[in-house]
Design an enzyme around this catalytic site. Structure first.
Site, short mmCIF file in Angstrom:
data_model
loop_
_atom_site.label_atom_id
_atom_site.label_comp_id
_atom_site.label_asym_id
_atom_site.label_seq_id
_atom_site.Cartn_x
_atom_site.Cartn_y
_atom_site.Cartn_z
N TYR A 227 0.82 -1.20 0.00
CA TYR A 227 0.00 0.00 0.00
C TYR A 227 0.86 1.25 0.00
O TYR A 227 2.07 1.20 0.20
CB TYR A 227 -0.97 -0.01 1.19
CG TYR A 227 -0.35 0.32 2.54
CD1 TYR A 227 0.49 -0.56 3.19
CD2 TYR A 227 -0.62 1.55 3.17
CE1 TYR A 227 1.04 -0.25 4.43
CE2 TYR A 227 -0.07 1.86 4.40
CZ TYR A 227 0.76 0.96 5.03
OH TYR A 227 1.31 1.28 6.23
N ARG B 38 8.28 4.13 -4.66
CA ARG B 38 8.35 3.13 -3.59
C ARG B 38 7.33 2.01 -3.82
O ARG B 38 7.61 0.83 -3.54
CB ARG B 38 8.12 3.78 -2.22
CG ARG B 38 8.28 2.76 -1.09
CD ARG B 38 8.22 3.39 0.28
NE ARG B 38 6.93 4.00 0.51
CZ ARG B 38 6.64 4.79 1.55
NH1 ARG B 38 7.58 5.05 2.45
NH2 ARG B 38 5.45 5.31 1.71
N LYS C 72 6.44 -2.06 1.90
CA LYS C 72 5.27 -1.48 2.57
C LYS C 72 4.07 -2.40 2.39
O LYS C 72 3.20 -2.17 1.54
CB LYS C 72 5.00 -0.07 2.01
CG LYS C 72 4.10 0.78 2.91
CD LYS C 72 4.15 2.23 2.48
CE LYS C 72 3.07 3.08 3.13
NZ LYS C 72 3.17 3.23 4.57
N GLU D 62 11.87 2.38 14.41
CA GLU D 62 11.01 3.47 13.92
C GLU D 62 9.74 3.49 14.75
O GLU D 62 9.61 2.72 15.70
CB GLU D 62 10.70 3.26 12.43
CG GLU D 62 10.03 1.92 12.14
CD GLU D 62 9.90 1.59 10.66
OE1 GLU D 62 9.83 2.52 9.83
OE2 GLU D 62 9.84 0.40 10.34
N LEU E 298 10.98 1.14 7.22
CA LEU E 298 10.40 1.61 5.96
C LEU E 298 11.17 2.85 5.51
O LEU E 298 11.49 3.72 6.33
CB LEU E 298 8.92 1.97 6.16
CG LEU E 298 8.24 2.32 4.83
CD1 LEU E 298 8.03 1.06 3.99
CD2 LEU E 298 6.92 3.03 5.05
N1 PLP Z 1 7.59 3.70 8.99
C1 PLP Z 1 6.47 2.97 8.99
C2 PLP Z 1 6.47 1.65 9.69
C3 PLP Z 1 5.32 3.43 8.33
O1 PLP Z 1 4.20 2.69 8.34
C4 PLP Z 1 5.35 4.70 7.70
C5 PLP Z 1 4.16 5.22 7.00
O2 PLP Z 1 3.14 4.60 6.93
C6 PLP Z 1 6.53 5.44 7.73
C7 PLP Z 1 7.65 4.91 8.37
C8 PLP Z 1 6.63 6.79 7.08
O3 PLP Z 1 6.68 6.69 5.68
P1 PLP Z 1 6.17 7.87 4.75
O4 PLP Z 1 6.94 9.09 5.15
O5 PLP Z 1 6.51 7.42 3.39
O6 PLP Z 1 4.71 8.01 5.00
#
Ligand code: PLP
Length: 287
Positions: free
Chosen positions: A33, A52, A151, A183, A207
Site C-alpha cells: 500500500y 516506492r 510497505k 522506527e 520503511l
Molecule cells: N515507517 C512505517 C512503519 C510506516 O508505516 C510509515 C508510513 O506509513 C513510515 C515509516 C513513514 O513513511 P512515509 O513518510 O513514506 O509516509
C-alpha cells in the site's frame, strides 16, 4: 457523504465497491500500500510514493495493474470527485483473487492484481493542534518481520503497538530491536542533540519513508547536520528534541518518551522549523 472510490478500473460509490473473499490481501496480507497526502487539493510527493510502490511490488514479484501515469490520473480524479482539499489517498494493490486459497502464488496471467484507492478527508491536517503541543510515545519491542522496507498491508503489530500506546495514555509507540530504536508504529523516528538530527540509517529494518527522504534533504539544504545511525531509548530520553515523520503527520514533535519529558515538555526549535520547511517546500512540487 458517500465517497467515490476506485476498484479495479472502475469509479464506484463506496457502498457498491467489492473485493472477493478469495483475495490474497484479505486471506494472507499479500498486498502492498501507499498513503499520499493532499494539501490545497494537490498531491504531496506523488513521485516518491509511486517509485516506492513499484519497489514494493518488485520485491514481492507482484505485477502492477496500472501504469504510473494512469495512477496519477486516478489519484487526481478521486481528489476531484470527493472534493478533497486536505487529506489522504490510500492505495492498495494485492496479488489478486485466485479460485481458491493456496499458499503458492497464483499465475499473474490468469489472476490479475487487485487495486483499490479511496480518499480520507482530513480538514486541518496541516494545522494540526498535535503539532503545536507535540506527542507522547512509549517504547515497545519490535517483533515485526525482517522486510520492513516493503510497505505491506501486514499491519497487525503496528496496530497492537498503537493500542499499547493508547492503553498507556500516550499517542504512539517507538519500536526497539536489539536495544536500538527502529522506527515508530507508522512513522520514522528522530532525535535532536545540539544542532544534529539523528535517525536510523536505511536498511531492511525500517520503511524508507518518503517524508524522511524529503525532510533530510530540506534539513541539509538548510545547513542542519544529519547523522544516520542507531540510537537507544536512553539516548532519546536525554535528547534536546525528538520527532516523527510520515505522509499523514508530516513532521510531528515528540515531547515525552517512556514518561520522561524532553526539554521543557514543549516542542523545541528544530522539529517545528522542519515541519514548516517540509510543508513549504513540498507544496512547491505538489501536483
Ligand atoms: N515507517 C512505517 C512503519 C510506516 O508505516 C510509515 C508510513 O506509513 C513510515 C515509516 C513513514 O513513511 P512515509 O513518510 O513514506 O509516509
Amino acid at each position: 457523504m458517500t465517497r467515490t472510490v476506485y476498484v479495479n478500473g472502475e469509479y464506484l460509490p463506496e457502498t457498491e465497491a467489492k473485493v472477493s473473499i478469495f483475495d490474497r490481501g484479505f486471506l494472507m496480507a499479500d498486498g502492498v500500500y501507499e498513503v499520499t497526502s493532499v494539501l490545497g487539493g494537490k498531491l504531496i510527493d506523488f513521485d516518491g510514493h509511486a517509485v516506492r510502490l513499484q519497489r514494493s511490488l518488485d520485491e514481492l514479484e507482484m505485477r502492477s495493474p496500472i501504469s504510473k501515469d494512469d495512477l496519477l490520473e486516478v489519484h487526481r480524479e478521486l481528489v476531484r470527485a470527493n472534493g478533497i482539499e486536505e487529506g489522504m489517498i490510500y492505495l492498495q494493490i494485492t496479488r489478486g483473487a485466485p479460485d481458491d486459497r493456496d499458499f503458492v502464488f497464483p499465475d499473474p496471467d490468469t489472476t490479475p492484481s487487485t487495486i483499490v484507492l479511496f480518499t480520507q478527508n482530513k480538514p486541518g491536517l496541516a494545522a494540526s493542534p498535535a503539532a503545536q503541543e507535540g506527542i507522547k510515545v512509549i517504547s515497545i519491542e519490535d517483533v515485526r518481520w525482517g522486510r520492513r522496507d516493503i510497505k505491506t498491508v501486514q499491519l497487525l503489530y503496528p496496530s497492537m503497538g498503537k493500542m499499547m500506546a493508547k492503553k498507556a495514555g500516550v499517542d504512539d509507540a517507538w519500536l526497539v530491536e536489539d536495544g536500538f530504536v527502529t522506527e515508530g508504529t507508522s512513522n520514522n523516528a528522530y532525535i535532536v542533540k545540539g544542532n544534529k538530527i539523528i535517525t536510523r540509517a536505511l536498511s531492511n529494518d525500517i520503511l524508507h519513508g518518503i517524508t524522511r527522504a524529503a525532510v533530510l534533504r530540506f534539513a541539509q539544504e538548510a545547513q542542519m547536520e544529519v547523522e544516520e545511525r542507531n540510537f537507544t531509548i536512553e539516548e532519546a530520553m536525554q535528547a534536546d528534541e525528538a520527532f516523527i515523520t510520515s505522509a499523514s503527520t508530516f513532521v510531528m514533535p515528540v515531547v515525552e518518551i517512556d514518561g520522561a519529558q524532553l526539554g521543557d515538555g514543549t516542542p523545541g526549535r528544530v522539529a517545528p522549523r522542519l515541519r514548516e520547511l517540509y510543508l513549504e517546500e513540498s507544496m512547491k512540487t505538489a501536483i
